[in-house]
Scaffold this active site. Structure first.
Site, short mmCIF file in Angstrom:
data_model
loop_
_atom_site.label_atom_id
_atom_site.label_comp_id
_atom_site.label_asym_id
_atom_site.label_seq_id
_atom_site.Cartn_x
_atom_site.Cartn_y
_atom_site.Cartn_z
N TYR A 7 10.27 3.51 -2.96
CA TYR A 7 10.86 4.73 -3.52
C TYR A 7 10.32 5.09 -4.90
O TYR A 7 10.65 6.14 -5.43
CB TYR A 7 12.38 4.54 -3.64
CG TYR A 7 12.73 3.31 -4.46
CD1 TYR A 7 12.79 3.37 -5.84
CD2 TYR A 7 12.95 2.08 -3.84
CE1 TYR A 7 13.06 2.24 -6.60
CE2 TYR A 7 13.23 0.96 -4.59
CZ TYR A 7 13.29 1.05 -5.97
OH TYR A 7 13.55 -0.07 -6.71
N GLY A 8 9.50 4.22 -5.50
CA GLY A 8 9.09 4.44 -6.89
C GLY A 8 7.59 4.43 -7.08
O GLY A 8 6.87 5.19 -6.45
N THR A 9 7.14 3.53 -7.94
CA THR A 9 5.73 3.52 -8.34
C THR A 9 4.78 3.08 -7.23
O THR A 9 3.57 3.22 -7.38
CB THR A 9 5.51 2.63 -9.56
OG1 THR A 9 5.80 1.27 -9.22
CG2 THR A 9 6.36 3.07 -10.74
N LEU A 10 5.30 2.58 -6.12
CA LEU A 10 4.44 2.18 -5.00
C LEU A 10 4.14 3.34 -4.04
O LEU A 10 3.26 3.23 -3.19
CB LEU A 10 5.08 1.03 -4.21
CG LEU A 10 5.07 -0.31 -4.93
CD1 LEU A 10 6.04 -1.29 -4.27
CD2 LEU A 10 3.66 -0.89 -4.95
N GLU A 85 7.37 -6.96 -7.93
CA GLU A 85 8.78 -6.69 -8.21
C GLU A 85 9.52 -7.90 -8.80
O GLU A 85 10.71 -7.81 -9.09
CB GLU A 85 9.49 -6.22 -6.93
CG GLU A 85 8.81 -5.04 -6.25
CD GLU A 85 8.84 -3.74 -7.05
OE1 GLU A 85 9.24 -3.75 -8.24
OE2 GLU A 85 8.47 -2.71 -6.48
#
Length: 160
Positions: A7-10, A85
């Site tokens: 959901y983010g920087t990936l 993570e």
């Protein structure tokens, strides 16, 4: 292969997507499609590094169904993601329900547990895009060293 929701920087076109794209090239993961969390969560951008955090506080007021991408990943790729993570010390990899292909499916997701309560006072987002938030500072843009790492974690985590 295991299903993972990012959901983010990936996500595609985001600062850490190179890890996913390298995994796609090596055959360690594969893009499956777009998804959204079945449960509402608070997605915040926080810390001096402008990191997106999906807080493990399902259905708090103003939480949203968070948009992201679904991949399948092998054990090697899951290990790479766990390393980024810092699972289980920083984020915790949890299995959640994601609406994918118009039906609920289980997928791994990295949630922030035992976080500082002031994070719940920040604006909640439906999706993360580094171009729409303050610049994400990762990798070589962060101070090196154990003390700097501990200070960063103390900004976010409770009871370290």
């Amino acid at each position: 292969m295991q299903r993972v929701f990012v959901y983010g920087t990936l996500r595609k076109d985001q600062p850490n997507h190179h890890l996913i794209s390298n995994g796609i090239q090596s055959g360690d993961c594969q893009f499956q499609g777009l998804g959204v969390t079945e449960t509402k969560y608070p997605l915040v951008v926080a810390s001096r590094y402008n990191v997106p955090f999906l807080l493990d506080a399902p259905n708090v007021p103003n939480a949203q169904n968070v948009e992201g991408e679904v991949y399948t990943a092998n054990e090697k790729m899951m290990g790479i993601l766990d390393g980024l993570e810092r699972h289980p010390d920083f984020y915790t990899r949890c299995e959640i329900s994601v609406l994918f292909n118009d039906k609920p499916e289980k997928a791994w997701c990295y949630l922030m547990q035992k976080f500082r309560q002031p994070l719940l006072q920040l604006p909640f987002n439906r999706k993360y895009d580094s171009k729409e938030h303050a610049p994400y500072l990762g990798g070589d843009k962060r101070p090196i060293g154990e003390e700097a790492r501990r200070n960063f974690m103390a900004e976010i985590k409770e009871n370290l």
